[in-house]
Design an enzyme around this catalytic site. Sequence first.
Site, PDB file in Angstrom:
ATOM      1  N   ARG A 613      -4.858  37.892 -44.824  1.00 53.08           N
ATOM      2  CA  ARG A 613      -3.928  36.769 -44.730  1.00 53.08           C
ATOM      3  C   ARG A 613      -3.579  36.512 -43.261  1.00 53.08           C
ATOM      4  O   ARG A 613      -3.341  37.440 -42.500  1.00 53.08           O
ATOM      5  CB  ARG A 613      -2.657  37.106 -45.515  1.00 53.08           C
ATOM      6  CG  ARG A 613      -1.673  35.982 -45.498  1.00 53.08           C
ATOM      7  CD  ARG A 613      -0.427  36.298 -46.302  1.00 53.08           C
ATOM      8  NE  ARG A 613       0.592  35.329 -45.906  1.00 53.08           N
ATOM      9  CZ  ARG A 613       1.888  35.508 -46.061  1.00 53.08           C
ATOM     10  NH1 ARG A 613       2.333  36.611 -46.619  1.00 53.08           N
ATOM     11  NH2 ARG A 613       2.737  34.590 -45.664  1.00 53.08           N
ATOM     12  N   LYS A 618      -1.405  29.541 -35.589  1.00 58.82           N
ATOM     13  CA  LYS A 618      -1.429  29.167 -34.173  1.00 58.82           C
ATOM     14  C   LYS A 618      -1.567  30.395 -33.262  1.00 58.82           C
ATOM     15  O   LYS A 618      -2.448  30.447 -32.397  1.00 58.82           O
ATOM     16  CB  LYS A 618      -0.154  28.394 -33.833  1.00 58.82           C
ATOM     17  CG  LYS A 618      -0.214  27.661 -32.517  1.00 58.82           C
ATOM     18  CD  LYS A 618       0.981  26.719 -32.408  1.00 58.82           C
ATOM     19  CE  LYS A 618       0.845  25.804 -31.206  1.00 58.82           C
ATOM     20  NZ  LYS A 618       1.907  24.791 -31.186  1.00 58.82           N
ATOM     21  N   THR A 619      -0.702  31.385 -33.458  1.00 54.35           N
ATOM     22  CA  THR A 619      -0.792  32.564 -32.586  1.00 54.35           C
ATOM     23  C   THR A 619      -2.040  33.384 -32.920  1.00 54.35           C
ATOM     24  O   THR A 619      -2.627  34.008 -32.040  1.00 54.35           O
ATOM     25  CB  THR A 619       0.488  33.433 -32.678  1.00 54.35           C
ATOM     26  OG1 THR A 619       0.869  33.563 -34.044  1.00 54.35           O
ATOM     27  CG2 THR A 619       1.620  32.810 -31.884  1.00 54.35           C
ATOM     28  N   GLN A 623      -4.945  34.483 -30.282  1.00 58.00           N
ATOM     29  CA  GLN A 623      -5.449  35.849 -30.127  1.00 58.00           C
ATOM     30  C   GLN A 623      -6.975  35.857 -30.131  1.00 58.00           C
ATOM     31  O   GLN A 623      -7.611  36.498 -29.300  1.00 58.00           O
ATOM     32  CB  GLN A 623      -4.982  36.707 -31.308  1.00 58.00           C
ATOM     33  CG  GLN A 623      -3.638  37.322 -31.124  1.00 58.00           C
ATOM     34  CD  GLN A 623      -3.715  38.460 -30.137  1.00 58.00           C
ATOM     35  OE1 GLN A 623      -3.863  38.242 -28.943  1.00 58.00           O
ATOM     36  NE2 GLN A 623      -3.621  39.678 -30.617  1.00 58.00           N
ATOM     37  N   GLY A 688      -6.152  41.091 -33.421  1.00 54.65           N
ATOM     38  CA  GLY A 688      -5.991  41.360 -31.995  1.00 54.65           C
ATOM     39  C   GLY A 688      -7.289  41.657 -31.274  1.00 54.65           C
ATOM     40  O   GLY A 688      -7.456  41.306 -30.111  1.00 54.65           O
ATOM     41  N   GLU A 689      -8.210  42.315 -31.942  1.00 56.30           N
ATOM     42  CA  GLU A 689      -9.396  42.788 -31.235  1.00 56.30           C
ATOM     43  C   GLU A 689     -10.712  42.181 -31.700  1.00 56.30           C
ATOM     44  O   GLU A 689     -11.652  42.052 -30.921  1.00 56.30           O
ATOM     45  CB  GLU A 689      -9.450  44.323 -31.345  1.00 56.30           C
ATOM     46  CG  GLU A 689      -8.379  44.937 -30.463  1.00 56.30           C
ATOM     47  CD  GLU A 689      -8.029  46.363 -30.826  1.00 56.30           C
ATOM     48  OE1 GLU A 689      -8.556  47.262 -30.198  1.00 56.30           O
ATOM     49  OE2 GLU A 689      -7.226  46.560 -31.758  1.00 56.30           O
TER      50      GLU A 689
HETATM   51 MO1  MOS Z   1      -5.654  47.960 -28.026  1.00 51.89          MO
HETATM   52  S1  MOS Z   1      -7.400  48.676 -27.206  1.00 51.89           S
HETATM   53  O1  MOS Z   1      -5.850  48.199 -29.621  1.00 51.89           O
HETATM   54  O2  MOS Z   1      -4.377  48.851 -27.469  1.00 51.89           O
END
Ligand code: MOS
Length: 723
Positions: A613, A618-619, A623, A688-689
């Site tokens: 989900r 937007k954010t 990312q 995030g990654e």
């Molecule tokens: Mo980041 S490399 O998951 O702190």
Amino acid sequence: MTSRVDGPLKVTGQARYGADNTFPDLAYGYVVLSTIANGEIATIDATATKSAPGVIAVYSPLDPPDLRKVSTPLFGETWVPLQDKEVAYYGQPIGIVVAETFEQARDAAMTMTVTYDERPARTSLRDGLATAEDAPPGRDGSPADLTVLAPGVSTFEEALAASPVVVEGTYTTATQNHAAMEPHSAVAVWDADGLTVYSGNQATNLQAMELAAAFDLEQSSVRSVNPFVGGAFGGKARTSVAAFLAASAAKELGRPVKVVLSREQVFTATAGRAATVQKLAIGAAENGELIALRHDSWCSTPMDRSFVEPTSHATSREWYATQNLAISQKMVPLNVPLTTFMRAPGEAPGSFALESAMDELAVALNMDPIELRLANNSTAPTGHDLLWSSKHLDECYSIGAARFGWANRSPHGRTDGDWLVGMGMASALFPAIRFPASVEVTLRDDDTAVVATSGADPGTGLLTVLSLVGAESLDIAPDRVTPRLGNSAYPAGGLSGGSTATASAGTAIMVAAAQVIDDLLAVASAPGAPFEGMEVSYADGGVLADGRTMTFGEVLRSVNRTSISAIGSSAPGEELTKHSFSSFGAQFCEVRVHKWTREARVSRMLGVFDAGRIINAKTARSQIIGGMIWGVSAALHEGLEIEENGRLANGDFAGYLVPVNADIPDVDVHFLEYPDTLHNALGAKGVGEIGTVGMAAAVANAVYNATGIRVRHIPITIEDLLP
Ligand code: MOS
């Protein structure tokens, strides 16, 4: 789509970052770095330094401040400066000069004379391969060397030899620095209650834990404050040299101390990404099914062997169905700056190798690269029994192909005037993880709520996500929720790392909100309260019974309370025994290589992701865009050059290339929205990654499609593309 709640404060300069904090009587520290890469400090002459204008104190391994070793369950040992006379890399912090002004400290630092008993430095990963060491077991406890064989197969080599089509290649990736916009810095203040440190970090409770260990204090005597963090990417997970030195100098001197690293100092006095060498061998059937996949990895590691970049374990271990698998991970200790987590540690450089090799296999099989990946789509990680909880990678490929116009791709690219144009793609996986987290939810008598947890928002959008999940859980509008982060005084809320923060804090918010609603209902129906003795329920931010409604603010006011709070906690549990968890994606890229100048420019890119989900489109999109740009950067720009003596040849923004606007075209991002409630109640995984994973390979594969030149290292430069 909610705009970043802290956006206005950031763009108007009102957001207060670590180094923006100031106090009466503040002193300034300037860090001194080593000018050799291997040896021992013999003498330090600080006579001139100590008598320079404004200087208050000088600390070094010969005159050390009071600091201890630091080790925590999550990070293991974190390097603490000035503990001994050993120098293990060029640019290692070996001292600090504290003065009345920053300029005085910096000027005085230049007068410090250091002599060394120097030893030859080992700085070449290539030269070090012959004496590589076995890496310790991986994050999941699996051994560095791991082989999975199909029934009846006695060795991996036998399976590879029996494969009708085999591709082999060696891939290398460069050392990188996080280069976050906010340099590592800290302001430290001691008072009767203990230590307060203002320093950009990825989890205030972990920073407080590390600082408590360094000063042998109870954790409750240390307060870590960082409501705003100017980028971290893994490079601010551990406590920085700036924080250790500011805190120790402040303690010794009895006055607040600020330490800010210069941009050049950030390149060596913090920690970056390891360089890697990866050898791939893939054997496949004519229909593309993998028979044998071997991925041997080497990474540079600093002399203290404190970090391994696990490229094969983070990719080939889990990505494709294969009958036989052999992976290994070795490390090469070098006299180079420390290495640490950097956005998709393992997955980012690992995917460059695996996804380049898969592209080479597609070429060898004369097969479409997407078809090849679909032929090896897995239902569980290789050698594991637990099925993926939710996986829609096939849809990422098909939606991506349609959006990107993949059908127009020719196996040999096309030309457009003087430009050779190619398309490439790659898969992207990143594990879905969460950490134990606690959050406090407070209902206030003005009908607003507060959601508070100790974690940090290093630009990820976590603060915005807290208000959205808080609002949803309390059934009120998001603008009535004040999110609070970045203070270790709040309940321990996990870490903005490992793409875990939304799932970790989000599930804890759900628990805390349910608890505070229960408590509110008890208050509302208690003797003397407006709903005394009644069957009450909660909806829409209010308490109702018998057709009558009061907002929670009205209820609180009626019983003379200003607020009511509850702390909720959530942690991974039983689900770990039932499924495997990952986010998935497909990256697409179009690259144009100029026929005569050979410059390579990315002209289009698209990422399609199945990341559970999406709480805030937007954010989340921001990312992913940031991650994809980083992937382009790794492919075409970034790389630290380490000279023979261990000095970085390009450890500054003049020489270390990062993309600028003109390098980046429009970025298209698309999310499939399949909430993964088998992973956590919120259904969110992480964004995030994964955006950076696969991107470098997609670029390199597009370069090959455009030019027919296969470059097996990143960054790819003009010289690599000469015909
Ligand atoms: Mo980041 S490399 O998951 O702190």
